[in-house]
Design a protein around this motif. Structure first.
Motif, PDB file in Angstrom:
ATOM      1  N   SER A 214       0.848  -1.181   0.000  1.00 44.03           N
ATOM      2  CA  SER A 214       0.000   0.000   0.000  1.00 44.03           C
ATOM      3  C   SER A 214       0.884   1.230   0.000  1.00 44.03           C
ATOM      4  O   SER A 214       2.091   1.148   0.196  1.00 44.03           O
ATOM      5  CB  SER A 214      -0.920  -0.005   1.222  1.00 44.03           C
ATOM      6  OG  SER A 214      -1.789  -1.112   1.165  1.00 44.03           O
ATOM      7  N   ASP A 215       0.259   2.390  -0.209  1.00 47.92           N
ATOM      8  CA  ASP A 215       1.005   3.640  -0.310  1.00 47.92           C
ATOM      9  C   ASP A 215       0.740   4.490   0.922  1.00 47.92           C
ATOM     10  O   ASP A 215      -0.399   4.887   1.173  1.00 47.92           O
ATOM     11  CB  ASP A 215       0.568   4.390  -1.577  1.00 47.92           C
ATOM     12  CG  ASP A 215       1.514   5.517  -1.931  1.00 47.92           C
ATOM     13  OD1 ASP A 215       1.824   6.333  -1.045  1.00 47.92           O
ATOM     14  OD2 ASP A 215       1.945   5.602  -3.095  1.00 47.92           O
ATOM     15  N   ASP A 216       1.779   4.760   1.699  1.00 41.91           N
ATOM     16  CA  ASP A 216       1.667   5.601   2.900  1.00 41.91           C
ATOM     17  C   ASP A 216       0.861   4.932   4.009  1.00 41.91           C
ATOM     18  O   ASP A 216       0.193   5.613   4.803  1.00 41.91           O
ATOM     19  CB  ASP A 216       1.037   6.963   2.581  1.00 41.91           C
ATOM     20  CG  ASP A 216       1.910   7.854   1.717  1.00 41.91           C
ATOM     21  OD1 ASP A 216       3.115   7.564   1.609  1.00 41.91           O
ATOM     22  OD2 ASP A 216       1.386   8.832   1.155  1.00 41.91           O
TER      23      ASP A 216
ATOM     24  N   GLY B   4       1.062   7.776 -12.585  1.00 38.08           N
ATOM     25  CA  GLY B   4       1.458   8.620 -11.460  1.00 38.08           C
ATOM     26  C   GLY B   4       0.753   8.223 -10.184  1.00 38.08           C
ATOM     27  O   GLY B   4       0.726   7.059  -9.782  1.00 38.08           O
ATOM     28  N   GLN B   5       0.131   9.225  -9.531  1.00 36.45           N
ATOM     29  CA  GLN B   5      -0.575   8.962  -8.279  1.00 36.45           C
ATOM     30  C   GLN B   5      -1.860   8.171  -8.493  1.00 36.45           C
ATOM     31  O   GLN B   5      -2.323   7.471  -7.603  1.00 36.45           O
ATOM     32  CB  GLN B   5      -0.915  10.291  -7.580  1.00 36.45           C
ATOM     33  CG  GLN B   5       0.287  11.089  -7.117  1.00 36.45           C
ATOM     34  CD  GLN B   5       0.996  10.443  -5.948  1.00 36.45           C
ATOM     35  OE1 GLN B   5       0.588   9.389  -5.448  1.00 36.45           O
ATOM     36  NE2 GLN B   5       2.083  11.052  -5.514  1.00 36.45           N
ATOM     37  N   GLY B   6      -2.478   8.316  -9.664  1.00 39.91           N
ATOM     38  CA  GLY B   6      -3.741   7.644  -9.906  1.00 39.91           C
ATOM     39  C   GLY B   6      -4.891   8.316  -9.171  1.00 39.91           C
ATOM     40  O   GLY B   6      -4.708   9.300  -8.448  1.00 39.91           O
ATOM     41  N   ASP B   7      -6.096   7.798  -9.363  1.00 38.12           N
ATOM     42  CA  ASP B   7      -7.303   8.380  -8.776  1.00 38.12           C
ATOM     43  C   ASP B   7      -8.068   7.328  -7.987  1.00 38.12           C
ATOM     44  O   ASP B   7      -8.058   6.142  -8.326  1.00 38.12           O
ATOM     45  CB  ASP B   7      -8.208   8.944  -9.876  1.00 38.12           C
ATOM     46  CG  ASP B   7      -7.579  10.129 -10.593  1.00 38.12           C
ATOM     47  OD1 ASP B   7      -7.482  11.194  -9.967  1.00 38.12           O
ATOM     48  OD2 ASP B   7      -7.185   9.972 -11.765  1.00 38.12           O
TER      49      ASP B   7
ATOM     50  N   PRO C  63      -3.386   4.099   1.334  1.00 39.61           N
ATOM     51  CA  PRO C  63      -4.123   5.291   1.745  1.00 39.61           C
ATOM     52  C   PRO C  63      -3.430   6.611   1.425  1.00 39.61           C
ATOM     53  O   PRO C  63      -3.351   7.502   2.279  1.00 39.61           O
ATOM     54  CB  PRO C  63      -4.231   5.091   3.252  1.00 39.61           C
ATOM     55  CG  PRO C  63      -2.921   4.420   3.617  1.00 39.61           C
ATOM     56  CD  PRO C  63      -2.590   3.522   2.448  1.00 39.61           C
ATOM     57  N   HIS C  64      -2.943   6.774   0.205  1.00 44.52           N
ATOM     58  CA  HIS C  64      -2.278   8.021  -0.169  1.00 44.52           C
ATOM     59  C   HIS C  64      -3.251   9.197  -0.150  1.00 44.52           C
ATOM     60  O   HIS C  64      -4.450   9.037  -0.387  1.00 44.52           O
ATOM     61  CB  HIS C  64      -1.648   7.874  -1.565  1.00 44.52           C
ATOM     62  CG  HIS C  64      -0.671   8.949  -1.909  1.00 44.52           C
ATOM     63  ND1 HIS C  64      -1.057  10.188  -2.368  1.00 44.52           N
ATOM     64  CD2 HIS C  64       0.681   8.971  -1.864  1.00 44.52           C
ATOM     65  CE1 HIS C  64       0.004  10.928  -2.585  1.00 44.52           C
ATOM     66  NE2 HIS C  64       1.082  10.216  -2.280  1.00 44.52           N
ATOM     67  N   ARG C  65      -2.728  10.364   0.130  1.00 42.15           N
ATOM     68  CA  ARG C  65      -3.487  11.607   0.038  1.00 42.15           C
ATOM     69  C   ARG C  65      -4.164  11.701  -1.331  1.00 42.15           C
ATOM     70  O   ARG C  65      -3.575  11.302  -2.313  1.00 42.15           O
ATOM     71  CB  ARG C  65      -2.486  12.760   0.212  1.00 42.15           C
ATOM     72  CG  ARG C  65      -3.049  14.133   0.492  1.00 42.15           C
ATOM     73  CD  ARG C  65      -1.902  15.101   0.607  1.00 42.15           C
ATOM     74  NE  ARG C  65      -2.332  16.449   0.977  1.00 42.15           N
ATOM     75  CZ  ARG C  65      -1.512  17.512   0.955  1.00 42.15           C
ATOM     76  NH1 ARG C  65      -0.244  17.373   0.567  1.00 42.15           N
ATOM     77  NH2 ARG C  65      -1.971  18.694   1.312  1.00 42.15           N
TER      78      ARG C  65
ATOM     79  N   ASP D 126     -11.103   9.883   7.087  1.00 39.36           N
ATOM     80  CA  ASP D 126     -10.921   9.564   5.672  1.00 39.36           C
ATOM     81  C   ASP D 126      -9.736   8.639   5.441  1.00 39.36           C
ATOM     82  O   ASP D 126      -9.812   7.686   4.655  1.00 39.36           O
ATOM     83  CB  ASP D 126     -10.763  10.847   4.858  1.00 39.36           C
ATOM     84  CG  ASP D 126     -12.055  11.641   4.767  1.00 39.36           C
ATOM     85  OD1 ASP D 126     -13.121  11.080   5.084  1.00 39.36           O
ATOM     86  OD2 ASP D 126     -12.000  12.822   4.381  1.00 39.36           O
ATOM     87  N   TYR D 127      -8.614   8.905   6.115  1.00 36.37           N
ATOM     88  CA  TYR D 127      -7.423   8.067   5.947  1.00 36.37           C
ATOM     89  C   TYR D 127      -7.724   6.622   6.330  1.00 36.37           C
ATOM     90  O   TYR D 127      -7.456   5.681   5.566  1.00 36.37           O
ATOM     91  CB  TYR D 127      -6.283   8.633   6.805  1.00 36.37           C
ATOM     92  CG  TYR D 127      -5.013   7.819   6.798  1.00 36.37           C
ATOM     93  CD1 TYR D 127      -3.991   8.089   5.885  1.00 36.37           C
ATOM     94  CD2 TYR D 127      -4.815   6.775   7.700  1.00 36.37           C
ATOM     95  CE1 TYR D 127      -2.818   7.341   5.888  1.00 36.37           C
ATOM     96  CE2 TYR D 127      -3.651   6.031   7.708  1.00 36.37           C
ATOM     97  CZ  TYR D 127      -2.653   6.308   6.797  1.00 36.37           C
ATOM     98  OH  TYR D 127      -1.500   5.557   6.797  1.00 36.37           O
ATOM     99  N   LEU D 128      -8.299   6.441   7.515  1.00 37.46           N
ATOM    100  CA  LEU D 128      -8.583   5.084   7.980  1.00 37.46           C
ATOM    101  C   LEU D 128      -9.702   4.449   7.175  1.00 37.46           C
ATOM    102  O   LEU D 128      -9.724   3.218   6.990  1.00 37.46           O
ATOM    103  CB  LEU D 128      -8.919   5.104   9.469  1.00 37.46           C
ATOM    104  CG  LEU D 128      -7.772   5.556  10.387  1.00 37.46           C
ATOM    105  CD1 LEU D 128      -8.272   5.767  11.799  1.00 37.46           C
ATOM    106  CD2 LEU D 128      -6.625   4.555  10.370  1.00 37.46           C
TER     107      LEU D 128
END
Length: 536
Positions: free
Chosen positions: A40-42, A147-150, A200-202, A319-321
């Motif tokens: 996962s990311d971050d 890139g970051q993707g959506d 869970p990237h920004r 939101d992150y969790l």
């Protein structure tokens, strides 16, 4: 004249001495284990219930530890997305593979472990977020985010062109992964499957099924949310990742622009995080988030800095969790499939993140620093019949070690320029064969987003020494046993003079071991100047 002239000469110097051994194995192809690498990311380790059950329950990710091994001292060499991924693929530190930050290009002359495994008979596939490069080498099939993707209705890059898929990204990445396993996996070959999540990237957009639940939750405040950095230097005090001062109300906390304008709040303007949603998705979102906006509009005039900090922290965590809840569910889908198809017994499953993340510790979000929350990363590994279920390890391991670990598992001799160490002895309970007592870290991306200054350092189980450089010259020393929150810099304190001397000697030795130096750092600084990223 030549866009990356300084960079090219610099990297050429690094690669002249590199030699790549030919893949060799004594194991029959059908006997070699499959490798499933989940990243996962971050994803902060403190947001996995196997490490900390105060924020979220992650039963499916925990299952990997329950049936395998949980690492408590896993860490990264450079806490930022693309460089971490380059280290994982190449088995070399950033200064050796050339991908020092998110700006610099990835040198495609690097040989990656998927290329080697593919050449040695593994079927290879990648689905999800790579973050750099649109044509990853060494894969029979890939579908990756640009890139970051959506989060919603994401576009994917494939070898046959781009495609957009309607839905939620975490579910889609899993659907693509399972589709490959069901329809195109060759049962006569071992496989390497890289299953890579955006979350869970920004900017932390949960699925509808989760934001309805998580926006109703309240989370415990971290002990250091209101850290004053009083024993530390300019680096910690000037970083731009404070939840109160630098988290963006619209982009991060989902406050509507019209509410921000009505309340006359200064806020950075970033792109609309909801721009990929279709009308149905947006209506469902608005039904939950518009009341949150209305409540904020009514309560904001009574808030002080402290109460606003807590409000922004809670919105961040909700939101992150919430995005992690989808990751956990989908990891469960994959594990269930491996069990149902009787693939689990001959498959090693790894769960990790490209780095850690701050969940309000020190008042921060993001990563980059060598302090534990971004330096340490989750690592859980299941390998039936080899790893004793429910075991733990506190050894100092790094993302640098994955490439050589996977090659040894596959019976392949690694290239001579890889710098990690295989984790196989630890996985098989042979701790006596593991002799690493310290790890090395180097972060380069400054000046840049979040303003975390360049620094390098060394960590042992007991101590951590960090040197911030470029526009400052600051040293920090932490007693990791007595000060797990890393709030008391003991550098130059009389009781730590011998430890300071010993750690500096260790730092010099480890920099020599990994072939890093001030001259290399100066070369990368020159690249920044040549490209106009900083003033000459």
């Amino acid at each position: 004249m030549k866009r990356f002239c300084a960079y090219s000469i610099f990297i050429l110097f690094l690669f002249l001495a590199n030699a790549c051994a030919q893949p060799k194995t004594d194991l029959p192809k059908t006997d070699r284990p499959n490798i499933v690498f989940i990243m996962s990311d971050d994803h902060a380790y403190q947001a996995i219930s196997a490490y900390n059950d105060q924020l979220i329950q992650t039963p499916n990710i925990d299952r990997i530890a329950d049936e395998g091994m949980l690492f408590g001292n896993a860490c990264v060499t450079n806490s930022i997305c693309a460089p971490s991924r380059a280290v994982i693929l190449t088995g070399k530190h950033s200064h050796m593979n050339g991908k020092i930050d998110n700006r610099s290009p990835f040198d495609t002359t690097n040989v990656t472990f998927p290329q080697i495994l593919q050449k040695s008979g593994y079927q290879t596939a990648m689905f999800g977020k790579l973050h750099f490069g649109n044509n990853p080498k060494g894969f029979d099939e890939f579908k990756i985010l640009p890139g970051q993707g959506d989060y919603y209705n994401p576009k994917f890059i494939t070898s046959k062109g781009d495609t957009t898929i309607t839905g939620y990204v975490t579910d889609i990445i899993t659907d693509l992964t399972l589709d490959w396993l069901k329809k195109r996996r060759n049962p006569d070959q071992p496989f390497l499957l890289m299953y890579l999540h955006k979350a869970p990237h920004r900017s932390w957009l949960p699925a509808e099924r989760h934001y309805k639940e998580f926006t109703q939750k309240t989370f415990p405040l971290p002990e250091t949310l209101f850290d004053d950095y009083k024993t530390r230097g300019e680096a910690a005090k000037t970083a731009e990742m404070n939840i109160l001062n630098h988290m963006v109300l619209n982009y991060d906390n989902k406050v509507l622009p019209e509410v921000i304008e009505e309340l006359q709040i200064e806020d950075r303007k970033l792109h609309d995080p909801l721009e990929r949603m279709n009308p149905t998705q947006k209506a469902a979102w608005d039904a939950i988030y518009n009341p949150i906006n209305e409540e904020f509009k009514n309560t904001y005039p009574t808030m002080n800095d402290s109460t606003l900090m807590v409000w922004k922290y809670q919105r961040y965590m909700q939101d992150y969790l919430g995005t992690i809840a989808a990751v956990d569910e989908n990891v469960g889908r994959l594990l269930d499939y491996l069990d149902e198809e009787k693939l689990s017994d001959n498959t090693i499953v790894v769960y990790t993140s490209d780095q850690g993340f701050y969940l309000g510790e020190h008042g921060w979000f993001d990563k980059r620093f060598m302090y534990d929350e971004s330096f340490k990363t989750p690592l859980l590994i299941r390998w039936p019949n080899e790893i004793t279920p429910g075991t733990t390890s506190d050894e100092m391991v790094q993302n640098l070690d994955f490439a050589q670990t996977f090659l040894e598992i596959a019976g392949v001799i690694p290239p001579s320029d890889m710098q990690g160490e295989s984790l196989v002895p630890l996985l098989m309970g042979q701790k006596e064969k593991w002799d690493r007592d310290a790890v090395y870290y180097h972060y380069y991306e400054y000046p840049a987003e979040h303003a975390v200054k360049r620094h390098y350092g060394i960590a042992t189980k007991k101590y951590k020494l960090i040197h911030f450089y470029y526009d400052v010259d600051e040293w920090e020393l932490y007693d990791r046993e007595k000060d797990p929150n890393e709030t008391h810099n003991v550098y130059d304190q009389p009781g730590y003079s011998k430890i300071q001397t010993d750690m500096k000697l260790k730092l010099d030795a480890i920099r020599e071991k990994y072939k890093d130096s001030d001259s290399l750092s100066n070369g990368y600084l020159q690249l920044y100047k040549d490209e106009g990223w900083i003033e000459p």
